[in-house]
Design a protein around this motif. Structure first.
Motif, short mmCIF file in Angstrom:
data_model
loop_
_atom_site.label_atom_id
_atom_site.label_comp_id
_atom_site.label_asym_id
_atom_site.label_seq_id
_atom_site.Cartn_x
_atom_site.Cartn_y
_atom_site.Cartn_z
N UNK A 50 0.86 -1.19 0.00
CA UNK A 50 0.00 0.00 0.00
C UNK A 50 0.89 1.24 0.00
N UNK A 51 0.53 2.21 -0.83
CA UNK A 51 1.21 3.51 -0.82
C UNK A 51 0.33 4.47 -0.04
N UNK A 52 0.74 4.78 1.19
CA UNK A 52 -0.05 5.63 2.09
C UNK A 52 0.39 7.07 1.93
N UNK A 53 -0.48 7.91 1.41
CA UNK A 53 -0.17 9.32 1.21
C UNK A 53 -0.69 10.20 2.36
N UNK A 54 -1.07 9.54 3.45
CA UNK A 54 -1.54 10.26 4.63
C UNK A 54 -0.77 9.81 5.85
N UNK A 55 -1.44 9.82 6.99
CA UNK A 55 -0.84 9.38 8.25
C UNK A 55 -1.57 8.11 8.69
N UNK A 56 -1.57 7.84 9.98
CA UNK A 56 -2.23 6.64 10.50
C UNK A 56 -3.66 6.52 10.01
N UNK A 57 -4.02 5.30 9.60
CA UNK A 57 -5.37 4.99 9.12
C UNK A 57 -5.78 5.89 7.95
N UNK A 58 -4.79 6.44 7.23
CA UNK A 58 -5.08 7.25 6.05
C UNK A 58 -5.55 8.66 6.33
N UNK A 59 -5.47 9.12 7.59
CA UNK A 59 -5.88 10.51 7.87
C UNK A 59 -4.87 11.47 7.26
N UNK A 60 -5.26 12.69 7.04
CA UNK A 60 -4.44 13.75 6.45
C UNK A 60 -3.97 13.39 5.04
N UNK A 61 -4.80 12.67 4.27
CA UNK A 61 -4.46 12.34 2.89
C UNK A 61 -4.17 13.62 2.11
N UNK A 120 2.25 -4.58 6.16
CA UNK A 120 1.79 -5.56 7.15
C UNK A 120 0.27 -5.46 7.26
N UNK A 121 -0.42 -6.56 6.97
CA UNK A 121 -1.87 -6.53 6.85
C UNK A 121 -2.51 -7.66 7.66
N UNK A 122 -3.09 -7.30 8.83
CA UNK A 122 -3.85 -8.27 9.62
C UNK A 122 -5.28 -8.25 9.10
N UNK A 123 -5.52 -9.00 8.04
CA UNK A 123 -6.83 -8.96 7.39
C UNK A 123 -7.91 -9.67 8.19
N UNK A 124 -7.55 -10.50 9.14
CA UNK A 124 -8.54 -11.18 9.97
C UNK A 124 -9.41 -10.17 10.73
N UNK A 125 -8.78 -9.11 11.20
CA UNK A 125 -9.52 -8.09 11.95
C UNK A 125 -9.75 -6.82 11.14
N UNK A 126 -9.41 -6.86 9.87
CA UNK A 126 -9.60 -5.72 8.96
C UNK A 126 -8.97 -4.45 9.52
N UNK A 127 -7.72 -4.60 10.00
CA UNK A 127 -6.98 -3.47 10.54
C UNK A 127 -6.27 -2.76 9.39
N UNK A 128 -5.89 -1.51 9.60
CA UNK A 128 -5.16 -0.76 8.58
C UNK A 128 -3.82 -1.44 8.28
N UNK A 129 -3.39 -1.36 7.04
CA UNK A 129 -2.08 -1.89 6.65
C UNK A 129 -1.03 -0.93 7.20
N UNK A 130 0.05 -1.47 7.78
CA UNK A 130 1.06 -0.64 8.42
C UNK A 130 2.44 -1.19 8.11
N UNK A 131 3.48 -0.63 8.75
CA UNK A 131 4.85 -1.03 8.46
C UNK A 131 5.68 -1.13 9.74
N UNK A 132 6.94 -1.49 9.59
CA UNK A 132 7.85 -1.66 10.72
C UNK A 132 8.03 -0.35 11.49
#
Length: 171
Positions: A50-61, A120-132
């Motif tokens: 995923x290319x995240x152009x915002x902050x946590x959970x995609x805020x401030x896109x 990093x994608x915990x799709x079981x709980x549909x959490x936001x994709x994140x990184x190290x």
């Protein structure tokens, strides 16, 4: 531990974390950008590009400049706190290293790639994709909370004159 040795440890740890973060992101770009997702445990945990152009959970896109400036100011304040030896407890030293490593890792992405690489994608709980780097920041936040709850010196409340007189029966 002497302040200079402690600061070297904090900054060297942060540099190592930045290096790991950038390596993981390079691997994600190299191997995941074409496949989009790779299940490690199908339906539970995937590696998803995923290319995240915002902050946590995609805020401030779309607010890249704001995120760069805001992050830079916070990181500079933390560097000053380390150099000035304002962080007196080992938990805060490790939190500083983690904040610096994670914050600078994502800042590098925002400045040079114009987005943050998440994978990093915990799709079981549909959490936001994140990184190290995000993991480093979350662990640092948890360490600060542990410090505040269990180790921060609490100023004992001094009883007021009225409370003292009530306890002694004087009025």
């Amino acid at each position: 531990m002497k302040a200079i040795k402690r600061n070297i440890l904090i900054f060297a740890s942060a540099l190592a974390l930045i290096g790991l973060d950038q390596l993981f992101k390079w691997l994600a770009i190299r191997f995941l950008s074409d496949v989009q997702t790779f299940p490690l445990i199908d339906g539970v945990f995937h590696l998803t590009y995923v290319e995240n152009r915002g902050a946590s959970f995609g805020i401030f896109q779309g607010n890249r400049l704001f995120l760069i400036v805001f992050t830079s100011v916070l990181l500079l304040a933390l560097i000053v706190a380390v150099i000035k030896n304002w962080l007196k407890h080992p938990i805060l030293w490790w939190a500083a290293a983690l904040f610096l490593g994670g914050g600078i890792g994502n800042l590098i992405d925002r400045v040079f790639r114009h987005f943050v690489v998440d994978y990093l994608d915990f799709c079981l709980i549909h959490f936001a994709v994140f990184n190290f780097a995000d993991c480093c920041v979350v662990i640092a936040t948890a360490l600060v909370m542990i410090y505040i709850i269990f180790f921060m010196e609490k100023k004992e409340k001094q009883p007021t004159e009225s409370a003292v007189s009530e306890e002694s029966g004087d009025e």
